[in-house]
Each structure stands twice: as structure tokens, then as C-alpha cells.
Write a protein that holds these residues in place. Structure first.
Motif, PDB file in Angstrom:
ATOM      1  N   THR A  82      27.259  46.920  18.724  1.00 34.25           N
ATOM      2  CA  THR A  82      26.371  46.929  17.560  1.00 34.25           C
ATOM      3  C   THR A  82      25.639  48.253  17.371  1.00 34.25           C
ATOM      4  N   ASN A  83      25.857  49.210  18.290  1.00 30.10           N
ATOM      5  CA  ASN A  83      25.148  50.494  18.243  1.00 30.10           C
ATOM      6  C   ASN A  83      23.643  50.288  18.105  1.00 30.10           C
ATOM      7  N   THR A  84      23.111  49.452  19.000  1.00 33.85           N
ATOM      8  CA  THR A  84      21.679  49.207  18.995  1.00 33.85           C
ATOM      9  C   THR A  84      21.084  49.500  20.366  1.00 33.85           C
ATOM     10  N   LEU A  85      19.820  49.818  20.337  1.00 30.37           N
ATOM     11  CA  LEU A  85      19.027  50.053  21.536  1.00 30.37           C
ATOM     12  C   LEU A  85      17.847  49.090  21.484  1.00 30.37           C
ATOM     13  N   THR A 130      14.107  46.527  18.831  1.00 28.99           N
ATOM     14  CA  THR A 130      15.512  46.891  18.677  1.00 28.99           C
ATOM     15  C   THR A 130      15.657  47.864  17.515  1.00 28.99           C
ATOM     16  N   LEU A 131      16.480  48.898  17.696  1.00 30.77           N
ATOM     17  CA  LEU A 131      16.734  49.865  16.650  1.00 30.77           C
ATOM     18  C   LEU A 131      18.180  50.336  16.724  1.00 30.77           C
ATOM     19  N   SER A 132      18.656  50.877  15.622  1.00 32.07           N
ATOM     20  CA  SER A 132      20.026  51.376  15.609  1.00 32.07           C
ATOM     21  C   SER A 132      20.065  52.771  16.225  1.00 32.07           C
ATOM     22  N   ILE A 133      21.198  53.066  16.856  1.00 32.22           N
ATOM     23  CA  ILE A 133      21.392  54.393  17.440  1.00 32.22           C
ATOM     24  C   ILE A 133      22.723  54.952  16.956  1.00 32.22           C
TER      25      ILE A 133
END
Length: 190
Positions: A82-85, A130-133
Motif C-alpha cells: 500500500t506504500n504506507t508508513l 498512517t501516511l503515504s510514502i
């Protein structure tokens, strides 16, 4: 810390079956053997239960460390699909997501940390933020043994281990243990 033989600051890096990675930094309060013992107990607890949610890992560490010196800690999980952090922390172990920008280094986001000491007194742990990276983003987690403004001159062409070593060598305080963990997101894990 200079003149000490063991550090109370420890890093965590765990591959979660290629689908995700768990990173963290733990700072045992103070320095020396008692700080190292507390930090190592927290690292061991996180590694044994690494698939749990981040909030659960911090609560688990709190139970394991009751009666110890305690720690400050920040944990981050990167999900490659999901390309999330996701990240959360208690105490003063900072975490930043940084990227290369035309003007130098851009701090894309910083973890919101809760006040407290894991093993002594922690607040109710909020769900991890949670955030996108993006591929190329760099996760940098550091203890309070690193001076301020240490992110200003990162060499993004260097390997993440070299970046961490460079930040540590140039910005470590002589009055405390110090730890820097750097991990670059390279996109989908193979």
C-alpha cells in the motif's frame, strides 16, 4: 556516551515476510548498563511480537519494562503493498520522513509523539498515524543524543547505513548515548 562501554540506545529492523518492515529506536533512560538492559528488553519484546499493531507493541513493552529504568521509543511499519508508513511513539525518540528536494532536504512528515516513559507511565496509546510514502523517501529515527537540525545536509546518494553513520558521527552529543536509524523506501519489496 563517551567513557561508557554499552549504549542504552538500540535500533530495531525486522522484515515481515517481505510484505512489510518494522523499524524502531529505543532509548533506555539515562545511560550505561541499566539503560542498556531496559532497551534490550524492549527490543526483544518487539521482535518476538513484531506482527502485532504498533500500539500493542508499545503496551507490551510497558508491561515487560515495569520496575525497570524504562525507555522512550518510536516504532514505524512500512507496508510495501500500500506504500504506507504507520508510526507512533512515547517519549522523545523523533521520527521524520524526509525526501530529496530541489532546495535540499524536505521533511515530509514527523511522528506525533506522546509524553511518557514506557515501563513507568504512558498515556493511552493512540492508533498509529498512517501516511503515504514514495520510493526514495527516507525514514530517519533518532534519540535525544542527537543534536537539533541534524537533517539539514543529508547525502541522498549515499546508502541509508552511511547516512545514519554520518548523522551519528556529526551530530551525536557527548552528554548522552546516541542512535540514528535510517531506512530508504525502495518501492515494492522483491
Amino acid at each position: 556516551m563517551p567513557s561508557e562501554f554499552t549504549s542504552g540506545d538500540r535500533g530495531i529492523a525486522v522484515d515481515l515476510d517481505g510484505a512489510a518492515a518494522l523499524f524502531g529506536v529505543v532509548d533506555g533512560l539515562g545511560h550505561g548498563p541499566d539503560a542498556a538492559t531496559a532497551a534490550l528488553r524492549a527490543v526483544d519484546a518487539v521482535k518476538r511480537a513484531s506482527s502485532e499493531r504498533l500500539e500493542v507493541l508499545i503496551q507490551l513493552c510497558h508491561r515487560v519494562l515495569t520496575g525497570s529504568r524504562g525507555v522512550a521509543m518510536t516504532l514505524a511499519r512500512i507496508d510495501f503493498a500500500t506504500n504506507t508508513l504507520a508510526w507512533t511513539g512515547v517519549g522523545n525518540v523523533t521520527a521524520d520522513l524526509v525526501a530529496k528536494a530541489p532546495t535540499g532536504v524536505e521533511v515530509r512528515s514527523s511522528a506525533r509523539l506522546s509524553a511518557g516513559i514506557v515501563g513507568y507511565r504512558i498515556p493511552e496509546i493512540r492508533p498509529a498515524q498512517t501516511l503515504s510514502i514514495r520510493p526514495g523517501d527516507l525514514l530517519v529515527i533518532s534519540t535525544d543524543g542527537i543534536g537539533e537540525d541534524y537533517l539539514e545536509h543529508i547525502d541522498f546518494a549515499a546508502h541509508s547505513v552511511t547516512i545514519a553513520e554520518d548523522l551519528l558521527s556529526k551530530h551525536a552529543k557527548e552528554t548522552d548515548d546516541a542512535m540514528v536509524l535510517a531506512a530508504r523506501h525502495r518501492g515494492v519489496s522483491t
